[in-house]
Design an enzyme around this catalytic site. Structure first.
Site, PDB file in Angstrom:
ATOM      1  CG  LEU A  32      -0.898  -5.429  -3.414  1.00  0.00           C
ATOM      2  CD1 LEU A  32       0.170  -6.087  -4.531  1.00  0.00           C
ATOM      3  CD2 LEU A  32      -2.085  -6.121  -3.574  1.00  0.00           C
ATOM      4  CB  SER A  33       0.044  -8.899   1.948  1.00  0.00           C
ATOM      5  OG  SER A  33       0.941  -9.478   3.090  1.00  0.00           O
ATOM      6  CB  SER A 105      -7.467   0.173   3.535  1.00  0.00           C
ATOM      7  OG  SER A 105      -6.099   0.759   3.238  1.00  0.00           O
TER       8      SER A 105
HETATM    9  N1  LIG Z   1      -6.516 -13.319   2.970  1.00  0.00           N
HETATM   10  C1  LIG Z   1      -5.787 -12.329   3.397  1.00  0.00           C
HETATM   11  N2  LIG Z   1      -5.565 -11.423   2.689  1.00  0.00           N
HETATM   12  C2  LIG Z   1      -4.521 -10.430   2.935  1.00  0.00           C
HETATM   13  N3  LIG Z   1      -3.832 -10.427   4.197  1.00  0.00           N
HETATM   14  C3  LIG Z   1      -4.151 -11.301   4.982  1.00  0.00           C
HETATM   15  C4  LIG Z   1      -5.167 -12.551   4.384  1.00  0.00           C
HETATM   16  N4  LIG Z   1      -4.913 -13.278   5.674  1.00  0.00           N
HETATM   17  C5  LIG Z   1      -4.015 -12.865   6.660  1.00  0.00           C
HETATM   18  N5  LIG Z   1      -3.562 -11.607   6.119  1.00  0.00           N
HETATM   19  C6  LIG Z   1      -2.508 -10.893   7.016  1.00  0.00           C
HETATM   20  O1  LIG Z   1      -3.431 -10.079   7.611  1.00  0.00           O
HETATM   21  C7  LIG Z   1      -2.809  -8.609   7.157  1.00  0.00           C
HETATM   22  C8  LIG Z   1      -3.953  -7.625   6.444  1.00  0.00           C
HETATM   23  O2  LIG Z   1      -4.885  -7.172   7.277  1.00  0.00           O
HETATM   24  P1  LIG Z   1      -5.547  -5.947   7.211  1.00  0.00           P
HETATM   25  O3  LIG Z   1      -6.288  -5.406   8.288  1.00  0.00           O
HETATM   26  O4  LIG Z   1      -4.572  -4.705   6.604  1.00  0.00           O
HETATM   27  O5  LIG Z   1      -6.424  -6.046   5.807  1.00  0.00           O
HETATM   28  S1  LIG Z   1      -7.724  -5.145   5.217  1.00  0.00           S
HETATM   29  O6  LIG Z   1      -7.359  -4.015   5.062  1.00  0.00           O
HETATM   30  O7  LIG Z   1      -8.737  -5.501   6.235  1.00  0.00           O
HETATM   31  O8  LIG Z   1      -7.872  -5.776   3.832  1.00  0.00           O
HETATM   32  C9  LIG Z   1      -1.705  -8.887   6.118  1.00  0.00           C
HETATM   33  O9  LIG Z   1      -0.486  -8.072   6.536  1.00  0.00           O
HETATM   34  P2  LIG Z   1       0.259  -7.082   6.046  1.00  0.00           P
HETATM   35  O10 LIG Z   1       1.326  -8.077   5.222  1.00  0.00           O
HETATM   36  O11 LIG Z   1       1.042  -6.478   6.963  1.00  0.00           O
HETATM   37  O12 LIG Z   1      -0.400  -6.177   5.034  1.00  0.00           O
HETATM   38  C10 LIG Z   1      -1.495 -10.403   6.223  1.00  0.00           C
HETATM   39  O13 LIG Z   1      -0.337 -10.740   6.927  1.00  0.00           O
HETATM   40  N1  LIG Z   2      11.812   0.879   0.071  1.00  0.00           N
HETATM   41  C1  LIG Z   2      11.286   0.098   0.921  1.00  0.00           C
HETATM   42  N2  LIG Z   2      10.438   0.431   1.868  1.00  0.00           N
HETATM   43  C2  LIG Z   2       9.645  -0.337   2.416  1.00  0.00           C
HETATM   44  N3  LIG Z   2       9.815  -1.628   2.740  1.00  0.00           N
HETATM   45  C3  LIG Z   2      10.881  -2.254   1.595  1.00  0.00           C
HETATM   46  C4  LIG Z   2      11.655  -1.541   0.916  1.00  0.00           C
HETATM   47  N4  LIG Z   2      12.539  -2.129   0.126  1.00  0.00           N
HETATM   48  C5  LIG Z   2      12.623  -3.422   0.826  1.00  0.00           C
HETATM   49  N5  LIG Z   2      11.521  -3.310   1.688  1.00  0.00           N
HETATM   50  C6  LIG Z   2      11.043  -4.685   2.519  1.00  0.00           C
HETATM   51  O1  LIG Z   2       9.830  -5.116   2.019  1.00  0.00           O
HETATM   52  C7  LIG Z   2       9.060  -5.751   3.212  1.00  0.00           C
HETATM   53  C8  LIG Z   2       8.075  -5.045   3.314  1.00  0.00           C
HETATM   54  O2  LIG Z   2       7.207  -5.450   4.299  1.00  0.00           O
HETATM   55  P1  LIG Z   2       6.140  -4.884   5.278  1.00  0.00           P
HETATM   56  O3  LIG Z   2       6.604  -3.608   5.817  1.00  0.00           O
HETATM   57  O4  LIG Z   2       5.811  -5.795   6.433  1.00  0.00           O
HETATM   58  O5  LIG Z   2       4.731  -4.538   4.339  1.00  0.00           O
HETATM   59  P2  LIG Z   2       3.300  -4.623   4.627  1.00  0.00           P
HETATM   60  O6  LIG Z   2       3.317  -3.784   6.156  1.00  0.00           O
HETATM   61  O7  LIG Z   2       2.849  -3.763   3.680  1.00  0.00           O
HETATM   62  O8  LIG Z   2       2.831  -6.155   4.719  1.00  0.00           O
HETATM   63  C9  LIG Z   2      10.231  -5.411   4.312  1.00  0.00           C
HETATM   64  O9  LIG Z   2      10.740  -6.809   4.337  1.00  0.00           O
HETATM   65  C10 LIG Z   2      11.028  -4.545   3.997  1.00  0.00           C
HETATM   66  O10 LIG Z   2      12.367  -4.338   4.525  1.00  0.00           O
END
Ligand SMILES: Nc1ncnc2c1ncn2[C@@H]1O[C@H](COP(=O)(O)OS(=O)(=O)O)[C@@H](OP(=O)(O)O)[C@H]1O
Ligand SMILES: Nc1ncnc2c1ncn2[C@@H]1O[C@H](COP(=O)(O)OP(=O)(O)O)[C@@H](O)[C@H]1O
Length: 197
Positions: A32-33, A105
Site C-alpha cells: 500500500l501507499s 502494483s
Molecule cells: N489514487 C491513488 N492511489 C494510490 N496512490 C496514488 C493515487 N494517487 C496518487 N498516488 C501516489 O502515487 C503513488 C503510487 O503510484 P504507483 O505507480 O506505485 O501505483 S500503481 O502501482 O500504478 O498502482 C503513491 O505513492 P506511494 O505512497 O509511494 O506508494 C501515491 O503517492
Molecule cells: N520498519 C519500517 N520500514 C520502512 N518504513 C518505515 C518503517 N517504520 C516506519 N516507517 C516509515 O513509514 C513511512 C513509509 O513511507 P514510504 O517509504 O514512502 O512508503 P511507500 O513507498 O510504500 O509509499 C516512512 O515515513 C518511514 O519512515
C-alpha cells in the site's frame, strides 16, 4: 512483429556479469501507499551500493514523472504502468543491474506478468505487508486524508483494490520490525543470489 529483425550483439548479459563479478535481478516491492516500499528500497540499495554492487531504484519519481507521465490511477492505467516498468526492469537486468522497484502494483496479474517478463529466476517479490490502519496513520503525504474526504478518487485501500500477494518470496511487516531489522532480513535473503554471478 513484421520487419523487426533483432541484432545479435557481441556483448551479452553473461559477459557483463562476469566482468563485474556479481549477478543482476529485480527486487520487486509491492504494498500500500505508505507501507514502506521506498524507504526499504532506498536503505537496501545503500547497503548493496556500499559493497560495490550496481543498483538502481525504479519508483514514481523516475517513472510516473517521465516515461509514464499521463497514466492515471484507473485499473487500466495502473496495469499499463506496471507492464512498462516490467519491460524497463528487464532491460536493466540485461545490463547487469540489481533493480529495486517501489510501486504499489496492486494486481496479481500484472505482478505475474513482470515475473514472466524479467524471468522468474531473476524476480524476487517482497510484500511490504503494513496494515492499512498503520499506513493511514503514517499518512506520509497526506493522501489518505484527502482520499477519505473524497478529494482523491480510486485511492488504493480506500476505493481501489489491493490484491495481497499469496506467495511472495518475502513478507516484511514494517509495523513489527525496525527499518534496520527489515533491511537485515532483506539482505540475508538476496545477497547470495546477487553475489553468484
Ligand atoms: N489514487 C491513488 N492511489 C494510490 N496512490 C496514488 C493515487 N494517487 C496518487 N498516488 C501516489 O502515487 C503513488 C503510487 O503510484 P504507483 O505507480 O506505485 O501505483 S500503481 O502501482 O500504478 O498502482 C503513491 O505513492 P506511494 O505512497 O509511494 O506508494 C501515491 O503517492
Ligand atoms: N520498519 C519500517 N520500514 C520502512 N518504513 C518505515 C518503517 N517504520 C516506519 N516507517 C516509515 O513509514 C513511512 C513509509 O513511507 P514510504 O517509504 O514512502 O512508503 P511507500 O513507498 O510504500 O509509499 C516512512 O515515513 C518511514 O519512515
Amino acid at each position: 512483429m513484421e520487419h523487426i529483425h533483432p541484432h545479435q550483439h557481441k556483448i551479452v548479459r553473461q559477459d557483463r556479469l562476469r566482468k563485474q563479478g556479481h549477478g543482476s535481478m529485480v527486487i520487486w516491492f509491492t504494498g500500500l501507499s505508505g507501507s514502506g516500499k521506498s524507504t526499504l528500497a532506498s536503505a537496501l540499495e545503500a547497503r548493496l551500493f556500499e559493497e560495490g554492487i550496481r543498483t538502481y531504484i525504479l519508483d514514481g519519481d523516475n517513472i510516473r514523472a517521465g516515461l509514464n507521465k499521463g497514466l492515471s490511477f484507473s485499473d487500466e492505467d495502473r496495469k499499463e504502468n506496471i507492464r512498462r516498468i516490467g519491460e524497463v526492469a528487464k532491460l536493466f537486468v540485461d545490463a547487469g543491474v540489481v533493480v529495486l522497484s517501489a510501486f504499489i502494483s496492486p494486481f496479481a496479474s500484472e505482478r505475474q506478468l513482470v515475473r514472466e517478463t524479467v524471468g522468474a529466476e531473476n524476480y524476487f517479490e517482497v510484500f511490504v505487508d503494513t496494515p492499512l490502519e498503520v499506513c493511514e496513520q503514517r499518512d506520509v503525504k497526506g493522501l489518505y486524508e484527502k482520499a477519505r474526504r473524497g478529494e482523491i478518487k480510486n485511492f488504493t485501500g480506500i476505493d481501489s483494490p489491493f490484491e495481497a500477494p499469496q506467495a511472495p518470496d518475502l513478507r516484511i511487516e514494517t509495523h513489527k520490525l525496525s527499518l534496520e531489522e527489515a533491511v537485515e532480513v532483506l539482505y540475508k535473503n538476496i545477497s547470495t543470489r546477487i553475489k553468484k554471478a
